[in-house]
Scaffold this motif. Structure first.
Motif, short mmCIF file in Angstrom:
data_model
loop_
_atom_site.label_atom_id
_atom_site.label_comp_id
_atom_site.label_asym_id
_atom_site.label_seq_id
_atom_site.Cartn_x
_atom_site.Cartn_y
_atom_site.Cartn_z
N LEU A 63 0.83 -1.21 0.00
CA LEU A 63 0.00 0.00 0.00
C LEU A 63 0.87 1.26 0.00
O LEU A 63 0.57 2.22 -0.68
N ILE A 64 1.94 1.23 0.78
CA ILE A 64 2.84 2.38 0.85
C ILE A 64 3.46 2.66 -0.52
O ILE A 64 3.64 3.81 -0.91
N SER A 65 3.74 1.61 -1.28
CA SER A 65 4.35 1.80 -2.59
C SER A 65 3.34 2.20 -3.67
O SER A 65 3.72 2.58 -4.77
N THR A 66 2.05 2.14 -3.34
CA THR A 66 0.99 2.55 -4.26
C THR A 66 0.68 4.02 -4.03
O THR A 66 0.65 4.48 -2.90
N ASN A 67 0.44 4.76 -5.08
CA ASN A 67 0.09 6.17 -4.92
C ASN A 67 -1.39 6.26 -4.56
O ASN A 67 -2.24 6.53 -5.41
N LEU A 68 -1.69 6.03 -3.29
CA LEU A 68 -3.07 5.97 -2.83
C LEU A 68 -3.82 7.28 -3.03
O LEU A 68 -5.04 7.28 -3.20
N GLU A 69 -3.11 8.41 -3.02
CA GLU A 69 -3.77 9.70 -3.19
C GLU A 69 -4.43 9.87 -4.55
O GLU A 69 -5.21 10.78 -4.76
N GLU A 70 -4.12 9.00 -5.49
CA GLU A 70 -4.78 9.04 -6.80
C GLU A 70 -6.15 8.38 -6.76
O GLU A 70 -6.91 8.49 -7.71
N GLY A 71 -6.46 7.67 -5.68
CA GLY A 71 -7.66 6.85 -5.65
C GLY A 71 -8.81 7.40 -4.86
O GLY A 71 -8.83 8.56 -4.43
N PHE A 72 -9.78 6.53 -4.64
CA PHE A 72 -11.02 6.86 -3.95
C PHE A 72 -11.33 5.79 -2.91
O PHE A 72 -10.90 4.65 -3.04
N PHE A 73 -12.09 6.17 -1.89
CA PHE A 73 -12.65 5.24 -0.94
C PHE A 73 -14.08 4.98 -1.37
O PHE A 73 -14.82 5.91 -1.71
N TYR A 74 -14.48 3.70 -1.38
CA TYR A 74 -15.83 3.30 -1.76
C TYR A 74 -16.47 2.51 -0.62
O TYR A 74 -15.81 1.68 0.00
N PHE A 75 -17.75 2.75 -0.40
CA PHE A 75 -18.51 1.98 0.58
C PHE A 75 -19.92 1.80 0.06
O PHE A 75 -20.53 2.75 -0.42
N LEU B 141 -15.43 -3.09 5.43
CA LEU B 141 -15.22 -1.69 5.75
C LEU B 141 -15.23 -0.80 4.51
O LEU B 141 -15.43 0.40 4.61
N GLY B 142 -14.96 -1.36 3.36
CA GLY B 142 -14.98 -0.59 2.13
C GLY B 142 -13.89 -1.02 1.17
O GLY B 142 -13.20 -2.02 1.38
N TYR B 143 -13.76 -0.25 0.10
CA TYR B 143 -12.74 -0.47 -0.91
C TYR B 143 -11.93 0.80 -1.06
O TYR B 143 -12.45 1.90 -0.86
N ILE B 144 -10.68 0.67 -1.44
CA ILE B 144 -9.91 1.80 -1.94
C ILE B 144 -9.44 1.40 -3.33
O ILE B 144 -9.05 0.26 -3.55
N GLY B 145 -9.56 2.33 -4.27
CA GLY B 145 -9.18 1.98 -5.62
C GLY B 145 -9.03 3.19 -6.51
O GLY B 145 -9.49 4.28 -6.18
N ASN B 146 -8.37 2.97 -7.64
CA ASN B 146 -8.17 4.02 -8.61
C ASN B 146 -8.77 3.56 -9.94
O ASN B 146 -8.16 2.77 -10.67
N PRO B 147 -9.98 4.05 -10.26
CA PRO B 147 -10.59 3.67 -11.54
C PRO B 147 -9.78 4.25 -12.70
O PRO B 147 -9.21 5.34 -12.59
N LEU B 148 -9.70 3.51 -13.78
CA LEU B 148 -8.89 3.94 -14.92
C LEU B 148 -9.39 5.24 -15.53
O LEU B 148 -8.60 6.04 -16.02
N ASN B 149 -10.67 5.50 -15.50
CA ASN B 149 -11.23 6.71 -16.10
C ASN B 149 -11.79 7.64 -15.03
O ASN B 149 -12.90 8.10 -15.12
N SER B 150 -11.00 7.93 -13.99
CA SER B 150 -11.50 8.77 -12.89
C SER B 150 -11.38 10.24 -13.19
O SER B 150 -10.59 10.69 -13.93
#
Length: 99
Positions: free
Chosen positions: A10-22, A90-99
């Motif tokens: 997770l640390i190596s992933t650029n999480l700030e590009e993504g979204f939290f989903y619930f 608890l939810g998902y975190i992810g980066n959709p390709l067309n965000s």
């Protein structure tokens, strides 16, 4: 996968590009990830802050890399399902390709 290895991933992933989903029953939340605390310290504890909330990832959190959430019909660059120690969703975190 061991939690410490998953947190390192997770640390190596650029999480700030993504979204939290619930989603639960008739509720759907999609919120932009704003900041990740713990990233630079390489601790075994992360706080992922998103608009109007946060989620904690720690040694008892179950994080699973998935292709995409079952209920979201789009492709993702990366996506993780998050569950607590009692296996509650608890939810998902992810980066959709067309965000």
């Amino acid at each position: 996968m061991r939690v410490s290895i998953m947190i390192e991933k997770l640390i190596s992933t650029n999480l700030e590009e993504g979204f939290f989903y619930f989603q639960l029953h008739n509720v759907f939340i999609r919120s932009k990830i704003k900041r990740v605390v713990g990233r630079k310290t390489l601790t075994k504890y992360l706080i992922i802050e998103f608009e109007n909330g946060n989620i904690d990832i720690h040694s008892k959190t179950r994080v699973t890399e998935i292709k995409r959430p079952k209920n979201i019909m789009t492709d993702f660059d990366w996506c993780y399902e998050i569950r607590n120690e009692d296996d509650e969703f608890l939810g998902y975190i992810g980066n959709p390709l067309n965000s």
